[in-house]
Design a protein around this motif. Structure first.
Motif, PDB file in Angstrom:
ATOM      1  N   GLY A  72       0.803  -1.215   0.000  1.00  0.00           N
ATOM      2  CA  GLY A  72       0.000   0.000   0.000  1.00  0.00           C
ATOM      3  C   GLY A  72       0.835   1.264   0.000  1.00  0.00           C
ATOM      4  N   PRO A  73       0.746   2.077  -1.059  1.00  0.00           N
ATOM      5  CA  PRO A  73       1.504   3.330  -1.072  1.00  0.00           C
ATOM      6  C   PRO A  73       0.841   4.390  -0.198  1.00  0.00           C
ATOM      7  N   VAL A  74       1.609   4.977   0.689  1.00  0.00           N
ATOM      8  CA  VAL A  74       1.129   6.070   1.540  1.00  0.00           C
ATOM      9  C   VAL A  74       2.104   7.231   1.394  1.00  0.00           C
ATOM     10  N   TYR A  75       1.578   8.421   1.158  1.00  0.00           N
ATOM     11  CA  TYR A  75       2.440   9.590   1.020  1.00  0.00           C
ATOM     12  C   TYR A  75       3.291   9.745   2.290  1.00  0.00           C
ATOM     13  N   ALA A  76       4.578  10.020   2.097  1.00  0.00           N
ATOM     14  CA  ALA A  76       5.495  10.124   3.230  1.00  0.00           C
ATOM     15  C   ALA A  76       5.068  11.212   4.205  1.00  0.00           C
ATOM     16  N   ASP A  77       4.572  12.335   3.695  1.00  0.00           N
ATOM     17  CA  ASP A  77       4.155  13.420   4.587  1.00  0.00           C
ATOM     18  C   ASP A  77       2.961  13.001   5.426  1.00  0.00           C
ATOM     19  N   ALA A  78       2.062  12.184   4.836  1.00  0.00           N
ATOM     20  CA  ALA A  78       0.892  11.729   5.584  1.00  0.00           C
ATOM     21  C   ALA A  78       1.309  10.789   6.705  1.00  0.00           C
ATOM     22  N   ALA A  79       2.173   9.828   6.392  1.00  0.00           N
ATOM     23  CA  ALA A  79       2.622   8.872   7.413  1.00  0.00           C
ATOM     24  C   ALA A  79       3.337   9.588   8.552  1.00  0.00           C
ATOM     25  N   ALA A  80       4.245  10.487   8.212  1.00  0.00           N
ATOM     26  CA  ALA A  80       5.024  11.190   9.241  1.00  0.00           C
ATOM     27  C   ALA A  80       4.123  12.050  10.122  1.00  0.00           C
ATOM     28  N   PHE A 100      -8.677   8.519  13.117  1.00  0.00           N
ATOM     29  CA  PHE A 100      -9.675   7.637  12.540  1.00  0.00           C
ATOM     30  C   PHE A 100      -9.554   7.669  11.019  1.00  0.00           C
ATOM     31  N   VAL A 101     -10.060   6.626  10.383  1.00  0.00           N
ATOM     32  CA  VAL A 101     -10.113   6.554   8.926  1.00  0.00           C
ATOM     33  C   VAL A 101     -11.573   6.458   8.508  1.00  0.00           C
ATOM     34  N   TYR A 102     -11.938   7.184   7.448  1.00  0.00           N
ATOM     35  CA  TYR A 102     -13.270   7.053   6.851  1.00  0.00           C
ATOM     36  C   TYR A 102     -13.097   7.019   5.343  1.00  0.00           C
ATOM     37  N   SER A 103     -13.381   5.883   4.742  1.00  0.00           N
ATOM     38  CA  SER A 103     -13.182   5.695   3.306  1.00  0.00           C
ATOM     39  C   SER A 103     -14.329   4.876   2.735  1.00  0.00           C
ATOM     40  N   SER A 104     -14.565   5.031   1.434  1.00  0.00           N
ATOM     41  CA  SER A 104     -15.586   4.219   0.780  1.00  0.00           C
ATOM     42  C   SER A 104     -15.126   2.773   0.615  1.00  0.00           C
ATOM     43  N   GLY A 105     -13.824   2.534   0.693  1.00  0.00           N
ATOM     44  CA  GLY A 105     -13.318   1.166   0.705  1.00  0.00           C
ATOM     45  C   GLY A 105     -13.692   0.483   2.003  1.00  0.00           C
ATOM     46  N   SER A 106     -13.822  -0.830   1.988  1.00  0.00           N
ATOM     47  CA  SER A 106     -14.221  -1.561   3.183  1.00  0.00           C
ATOM     48  C   SER A 106     -13.203  -1.393   4.303  1.00  0.00           C
ATOM     49  N   GLU A 107     -13.645  -1.633   5.524  1.00  0.00           N
ATOM     50  CA  GLU A 107     -12.727  -1.570   6.665  1.00  0.00           C
ATOM     51  C   GLU A 107     -11.557  -2.519   6.452  1.00  0.00           C
ATOM     52  N   GLU A 108     -11.829  -3.698   5.908  1.00  0.00           N
ATOM     53  CA  GLU A 108     -10.768  -4.664   5.634  1.00  0.00           C
ATOM     54  C   GLU A 108      -9.743  -4.076   4.674  1.00  0.00           C
ATOM     55  N   ALA A 109     -10.212  -3.433   3.600  1.00  0.00           N
ATOM     56  CA  ALA A 109      -9.301  -2.840   2.617  1.00  0.00           C
ATOM     57  C   ALA A 109      -8.487  -1.712   3.238  1.00  0.00           C
ATOM     58  N   GLN A 110      -9.115  -0.927   4.117  1.00  0.00           N
ATOM     59  CA  GLN A 110      -8.403   0.157   4.797  1.00  0.00           C
ATOM     60  C   GLN A 110      -7.267  -0.387   5.652  1.00  0.00           C
ATOM     61  N   ARG A 111      -7.569  -1.421   6.427  1.00  0.00           N
ATOM     62  CA  ARG A 111      -6.552  -2.005   7.303  1.00  0.00           C
ATOM     63  C   ARG A 111      -5.396  -2.600   6.493  1.00  0.00           C
ATOM     64  N   LEU A 112      -5.704  -3.161   5.329  1.00  0.00           N
ATOM     65  CA  LEU A 112      -4.659  -3.755   4.502  1.00  0.00           C
ATOM     66  C   LEU A 112      -3.730  -2.693   3.930  1.00  0.00           C
ATOM     67  N   ILE A 113      -4.293  -1.604   3.419  1.00  0.00           N
ATOM     68  CA  ILE A 113      -3.460  -0.542   2.852  1.00  0.00           C
ATOM     69  C   ILE A 113      -2.501   0.008   3.897  1.00  0.00           C
ATOM     70  N   LEU A 121      -1.693   3.304  14.641  1.00  0.00           N
ATOM     71  CA  LEU A 121      -1.966   4.731  14.815  1.00  0.00           C
ATOM     72  C   LEU A 121      -3.453   5.017  14.941  1.00  0.00           C
ATOM     73  N   PHE A 122      -4.284   4.156  14.350  1.00  0.00           N
ATOM     74  CA  PHE A 122      -5.702   4.474  14.214  1.00  0.00           C
ATOM     75  C   PHE A 122      -6.545   3.784  15.279  1.00  0.00           C
ATOM     76  N   GLU A 123      -7.456   4.567  15.821  1.00  0.00           N
ATOM     77  CA  GLU A 123      -8.352   4.054  16.854  1.00  0.00           C
ATOM     78  C   GLU A 123      -9.512   3.266  16.263  1.00  0.00           C
ATOM     79  N   ASN A 124      -9.963   3.687  15.079  1.00  0.00           N
ATOM     80  CA  ASN A 124     -11.095   2.994  14.468  1.00  0.00           C
ATOM     81  C   ASN A 124     -11.153   3.320  12.984  1.00  0.00           C
ATOM     82  N   TYR A 125     -11.875   2.465  12.247  1.00  0.00           N
ATOM     83  CA  TYR A 125     -12.024   2.606  10.802  1.00  0.00           C
ATOM     84  C   TYR A 125     -13.501   2.631  10.471  1.00  0.00           C
ATOM     85  N   PHE A 126     -13.906   3.553   9.592  1.00  0.00           N
ATOM     86  CA  PHE A 126     -15.298   3.668   9.188  1.00  0.00           C
ATOM     87  C   PHE A 126     -15.391   3.511   7.675  1.00  0.00           C
TER      88      PHE A 126
END
Length: 236
Positions: free
Chosen positions: A103-111, A124-137, A149-154
């Protein structure tokens, strides 16, 4: 933004290039869907997803091959269908675990997410992708495992991303006032919905220079998480 206690981030176009989903993930699942269903179609969770897809498509008596064809048509349409997202997630998980996907994540976002978490902000994360897909990325990202880092995924089970009620539901789930939360997204419609719910918002525009910050309009526009940090940091 001194009142901010939590940050909710979108993924596509915000933490991760849009191209990864449409040019890598979708084709990867599409190419492997028929073989996956042939091998695992009798597994309880897969069989249930296939039955749900037939019901959703209005073809409850469709054969397995016809069900696969239906799912492939939904991929081509970019349809946000629950059973399709579930099956895609299973296929993607195998790809991540095999080391084929990363999963590519922008370096500035990760830092910056790490810095915000260290500062005590809830993430928290909120994406149209499934929670499973979010956790994988985020779990198999090129910036390391970011899931702690994340408390929950929506995902869209919370509601549509263009509906203010979805952001109100996220605030309730976090037990925070909407005004204590900052939402980051590249999508103007999502920003508008979150603003209606009372959240602070910044639209991320990855075509801008990293340090750009525009304060015009209902919500500021930033070229990166670094530019957001300049406004979010204590004393800003």
């Amino acid at each position: 933004m001194s009142r901010i206690r939590a940050v909710v981030t979108d993924i596509e176009g915000t933490t991760t290039p849009i191209s990864f989903v449409h040019e890598v993930l979708f084709p990867y699942a599409r190419a492997r869907l028929a073989e996956f269903v042939a091998k695992r179609g009798d597994d309880a969770e897969v069989a249930a997803a296939l039955a749900e897809a037939r019901a959703l498509g209005g073809v409850p008596d469709a054969s397995r091959d016809e069900t696969v064809a239906l799912l492939l048509s939904w991929i081509d349409e970019d349809r946000k269908a629950g059973p399709l997202k579930f099956l895609q997630g299973l296929i993607w998980r195998q790809g991540y675990e095999d080391g084929v996907l990363n999963g590519p994540v922008y370096a500035d976002a990760a830092a910056m997410l790490k810095r915000w978490r260290d500062r005590g902000l809830r993430l928290f994360v909120y994406s149209s992708g499934s929670e499973e897909a979010q956790r994988l990325i985020f779990g198999y990202s090129d910036q390391g495992d970011l899931t702690p880092l994340f408390e929950n995924y929506f995902d869209t089970r919370t509601g549509g991303k263009l509906d203010a009620a979805s952001y109100e539901a996220i605030a309730r789930a976090a037990k925070l006032a909407a005004g204590e939360m900052l939402f980051l997204s590249d999508h103007a419609g999502e920003i508008e919905a979150a603003l209606k719910a009372g959240m602070h918002c910044v639209r991320i525009d990855r075509e801008l220079s990293l340090n750009v910050w525009h304060a015009e309009g209902a919500a500021p526009v930033a070229g990166s998480f670094d530019a957001v940090e300049e406004q979010l940091a204590p004393g800003a």
